[in-house]
Design a protein around this motif. Structure first.
Motif, PDB file in Angstrom:
ATOM      1  N   GLN A   1      48.852  64.426  -4.885  1.00  0.00           N
ATOM      2  CA  GLN A   1      47.821  63.833  -4.030  1.00  0.00           C
ATOM      3  C   GLN A   1      46.472  63.776  -4.748  1.00  0.00           C
ATOM      4  N   GLN A   2      46.187  64.793  -5.560  1.00  0.00           N
ATOM      5  CA  GLN A   2      44.934  64.780  -6.321  1.00  0.00           C
ATOM      6  C   GLN A   2      44.913  63.607  -7.298  1.00  0.00           C
ATOM      7  N   ILE A   3      46.043  63.353  -7.929  1.00  0.00           N
ATOM      8  CA  ILE A   3      46.142  62.205  -8.838  1.00  0.00           C
ATOM      9  C   ILE A   3      45.888  60.910  -8.079  1.00  0.00           C
ATOM     10  N   MET A   4      46.445  60.817  -6.871  1.00  0.00           N
ATOM     11  CA  MET A   4      46.262  59.623  -6.048  1.00  0.00           C
ATOM     12  C   MET A   4      44.793  59.451  -5.653  1.00  0.00           C
ATOM     13  N   VAL A   5      44.134  60.543  -5.290  1.00  0.00           N
ATOM     14  CA  VAL A   5      42.705  60.486  -4.952  1.00  0.00           C
ATOM     15  C   VAL A   5      41.915  59.937  -6.131  1.00  0.00           C
ATOM     16  N   GLU A   6      42.199  60.429  -7.315  1.00  0.00           N
ATOM     17  CA  GLU A   6      41.464  60.006  -8.504  1.00  0.00           C
ATOM     18  C   GLU A   6      41.729  58.536  -8.833  1.00  0.00           C
ATOM     19  N   GLU A   7      42.971  58.107  -8.668  1.00  0.00           N
ATOM     20  CA  GLU A   7      43.310  56.703  -8.941  1.00  0.00           C
ATOM     21  C   GLU A   7      42.565  55.769  -7.993  1.00  0.00           C
ATOM     22  N   ILE A   8      42.558  56.114  -6.717  1.00  0.00           N
ATOM     23  CA  ILE A   8      41.870  55.272  -5.735  1.00  0.00           C
ATOM     24  C   ILE A   8      40.361  55.314  -5.966  1.00  0.00           C
ATOM     25  N   ALA A   9      39.832  56.518  -6.188  1.00  0.00           N
ATOM     26  CA  ALA A   9      38.386  56.669  -6.394  1.00  0.00           C
ATOM     27  C   ALA A   9      37.906  55.848  -7.588  1.00  0.00           C
ATOM     28  N   ASN A  10      38.713  55.779  -8.627  1.00  0.00           N
ATOM     29  CA  ASN A  10      38.337  54.999  -9.810  1.00  0.00           C
ATOM     30  C   ASN A  10      38.338  53.496  -9.545  1.00  0.00           C
ATOM     31  N   GLY A  11      38.983  53.077  -8.459  1.00  0.00           N
ATOM     32  CA  GLY A  11      39.053  51.653  -8.142  1.00  0.00           C
ATOM     33  C   GLY A  11      38.130  51.204  -7.030  1.00  0.00           C
ATOM     34  N   VAL A  12      37.327  52.136  -6.500  1.00  0.00           N
ATOM     35  CA  VAL A  12      36.427  51.808  -5.389  1.00  0.00           C
ATOM     36  C   VAL A  12      34.978  51.838  -5.869  1.00  0.00           C
ATOM     37  N   TYR A  13      34.303  50.692  -5.749  1.00  0.00           N
ATOM     38  CA  TYR A  13      32.901  50.589  -6.170  1.00  0.00           C
ATOM     39  C   TYR A  13      32.005  50.345  -4.964  1.00  0.00           C
ATOM     40  N   ARG A  14      30.714  50.466  -5.185  1.00  0.00           N
ATOM     41  CA  ARG A  14      29.722  50.252  -4.132  1.00  0.00           C
ATOM     42  C   ARG A  14      28.564  49.456  -4.716  1.00  0.00           C
ATOM     43  N   PRO A  15      27.975  48.556  -3.944  1.00  0.00           N
ATOM     44  CA  PRO A  15      26.975  47.632  -4.486  1.00  0.00           C
ATOM     45  C   PRO A  15      25.601  48.219  -4.760  1.00  0.00           C
ATOM     46  N   CYS A  16      25.394  49.496  -4.443  1.00  0.00           N
ATOM     47  CA  CYS A  16      24.084  50.088  -4.725  1.00  0.00           C
ATOM     48  C   CYS A  16      23.961  50.518  -6.181  1.00  0.00           C
ATOM     49  N   CYS A  17      25.080  50.493  -6.932  1.00  0.00           N
ATOM     50  CA  CYS A  17      25.030  50.882  -8.342  1.00  0.00           C
ATOM     51  C   CYS A  17      26.262  50.336  -9.058  1.00  0.00           C
ATOM     52  N   GLY A  18      26.476  50.779 -10.277  1.00  0.00           N
ATOM     53  CA  GLY A  18      27.631  50.303 -11.030  1.00  0.00           C
ATOM     54  C   GLY A  18      28.719  51.340 -11.171  1.00  0.00           C
ATOM     55  N   ASN A  19      28.640  52.403 -10.379  1.00  0.00           N
ATOM     56  CA  ASN A  19      29.593  53.503 -10.518  1.00  0.00           C
ATOM     57  C   ASN A  19      30.724  53.427  -9.504  1.00  0.00           C
ATOM     58  N   SER A  20      31.871  53.961  -9.903  1.00  0.00           N
ATOM     59  CA  SER A  20      32.994  54.049  -8.974  1.00  0.00           C
ATOM     60  C   SER A  20      32.856  55.323  -8.152  1.00  0.00           C
TER      61      SER A  20
ATOM     62  N   SER B   1      30.714  46.311  -7.305  1.00  0.00           N
ATOM     63  CA  SER B   1      29.692  47.040  -8.056  1.00  0.00           C
ATOM     64  C   SER B   1      28.366  46.296  -7.938  1.00  0.00           C
ATOM     65  N   GLY B   2      27.290  46.961  -8.297  1.00  0.00           N
ATOM     66  CA  GLY B   2      25.991  46.310  -8.241  1.00  0.00           C
ATOM     67  C   GLY B   2      25.949  45.046  -9.079  1.00  0.00           C
ATOM     68  N   MET B   3      26.474  45.123 -10.296  1.00  0.00           N
ATOM     69  CA  MET B   3      26.474  43.962 -11.190  1.00  0.00           C
ATOM     70  C   MET B   3      27.423  42.877 -10.699  1.00  0.00           C
ATOM     71  N   GLY B   4      28.577  43.300 -10.204  1.00  0.00           N
ATOM     72  CA  GLY B   4      29.546  42.334  -9.703  1.00  0.00           C
ATOM     73  C   GLY B   4      29.003  41.551  -8.527  1.00  0.00           C
ATOM     74  N   TYR B   5      28.366  42.268  -7.599  1.00  0.00           N
ATOM     75  CA  TYR B   5      27.815  41.585  -6.432  1.00  0.00           C
ATOM     76  C   TYR B   5      26.680  40.638  -6.815  1.00  0.00           C
ATOM     77  N   GLN B   6      25.850  41.033  -7.758  1.00  0.00           N
ATOM     78  CA  GLN B   6      24.753  40.157  -8.170  1.00  0.00           C
ATOM     79  C   GLN B   6      25.276  38.845  -8.741  1.00  0.00           C
ATOM     80  N   ALA B   7      26.408  38.918  -9.445  1.00  0.00           N
ATOM     81  CA  ALA B   7      27.020  37.694  -9.972  1.00  0.00           C
ATOM     82  C   ALA B   7      27.503  36.811  -8.828  1.00  0.00           C
ATOM     83  N   VAL B   8      28.088  37.433  -7.800  1.00  0.00           N
ATOM     84  CA  VAL B   8      28.531  36.683  -6.622  1.00  0.00           C
ATOM     85  C   VAL B   8      27.333  36.071  -5.915  1.00  0.00           C
ATOM     86  N   LYS B   9      26.270  36.845  -5.795  1.00  0.00           N
ATOM     87  CA  LYS B   9      25.072  36.391  -5.086  1.00  0.00           C
ATOM     88  C   LYS B   9      24.470  35.156  -5.743  1.00  0.00           C
ATOM     89  N   LYS B  10      24.488  35.119  -7.052  1.00  0.00           N
ATOM     90  CA  LYS B  10      23.954  33.954  -7.761  1.00  0.00           C
ATOM     91  C   LYS B  10      24.764  32.703  -7.443  1.00  0.00           C
TER      92      LYS B  10
END
Length: 302
Positions: A182-201, A275-284
């Motif tokens: 389950q810990q491995i699964m948490v890490e796999e999912i966490a690495n794939g989830v981004y947020r638009p306030c920054c560029g970090n997962s 991610s922040g950068m990804g969303y900015q590209a969409v916004k443009k």
């Protein structure tokens, strides 16, 4: 004399026209390029996409009820000093008492998690506390500890609604038990989830939204939910936390003839879009959309 000027009349007329244009610009106080700039930056619904229907796909007016058991986590966090109920109430309502719609999650009544516009900020704060306090390798061995000191991030130093200091609760309580798998699964999912306030997962939860998403992922993995279910749930929370972002992303997909409701949540939450950068590209690409929902929507984006 007339013959000498005949070849120069075009230049004379050009000079007169240019002088008139410059004079008008100076008198009006507007640069000559103002109209062009406005036309470039003011982009409305050029594709005749039904914005109201699209909004409903991003965050339905009725909200969500998830089959995720909250149990007595709220009560435990209050008892352990992770959350100060009075401080939480002040942060959410400006009063010393929480309304029942929030208070019910701080006892041991094992409520199902409901998410809507009215409680999105509550869930940011409470899940933030869960992610911050729950013992996990991501906090102890991940990027948060790369410098050996995790106290200066927004998700740690910014935690002000507890009884105890942030680093006194950091990865200190085993609220959620995870097997090695389950810990491995948490890490796999966490690495794939981004947020638009920054560029970090979410594997680097250096802000409140990242830490809240980590707490939610840990909770759902421990209860046996699939990756797909977890990505969909995290997307729902992100959509209420950053409404403008996900409305614009939904418009991007609609404009490219993709039904937002059928786009995999994992793809939407990826670095490319969330991610922040990804969303900015969409916004443009999509420009400024006049979303009806945002006239009254109170998001909690950073």
């Amino acid at each position: 004399m007339i013959k000498k000027l005949e070849g120069k009349w075009p230049l004379v007329w050009f000079g007169l026209v240019l002088w008139v244009m410059v004079s008008f610009a100076l008198i009006s106080g507007q640069p000559l390029t103002a109209k062009a700039n406005i036309e470039k930056t003011t982009v409305k619904n050029e594709s005749n996409i039904d914005l109201v229907k699209l909004q409903e796909k991003v965050f339905p007016a009725s909200g969500y009820t998830f089959q995720v058991s909250w149990g007595d986590l709220g009560k435990k966090m209050v008892e352990d000093g992770v959350i100060d109920e009075k401080k939480l109430a002040q942060a959410l309502t400006g009063k010393d008492e929480l309304p029942q719609q929030f208070k019910k999650y701080l006892d041991d009544s094992d409520q199902k998690i409901e998410l809507n516009q009215g409680n999105a900020q509550f869930w940011v704060d409470v899940l933030w506390g869960l992610g911050l306090a729950n013992k996990n390798d991501i906090l102890e061995k991940g990027e948060m500890m790369a410098s050996g000191n995790a106290s200066n991030f927004a998700s740690t130093g910014g935690w002000t609604i507890g009884v105890k200091k942030p680093m006194d609760i950091y990865s200190k309580h085993t609220y959620i038990n995870l097997s090695a798998g389950q810990q491995i699964m948490v890490e796999e999912i966490a690495n794939g989830v981004y947020r638009p306030c920054c560029g970090n997962s979410t594997a680097f939860p250096d802000c409140n939204h990242g830490m809240a998403a980590l707490g939610l992922i840990e909770l759902m993995v421990s209860q046996g939910f699939s990756k797909d279910e977890i990505f969909k749930t995290v997307l729902a929370f992100n959509s209420y936390w950053f409404p403008g972002t996900y409305l614009d992303i939904s418009y991007h997909f609609a404009k490219n003839n993709r039904d937002y409701a059928k786009v995999p949540a994992e793809e939407i939450l990826s670095k490319t879009f969330s991610s922040g950068m990804g969303y900015q590209a969409v916004k443009k690409q999509v420009g400024e959309i006049q979303w009806p929902a945002l006239k009254s929507f109170q998001g909690c984006g950073a």
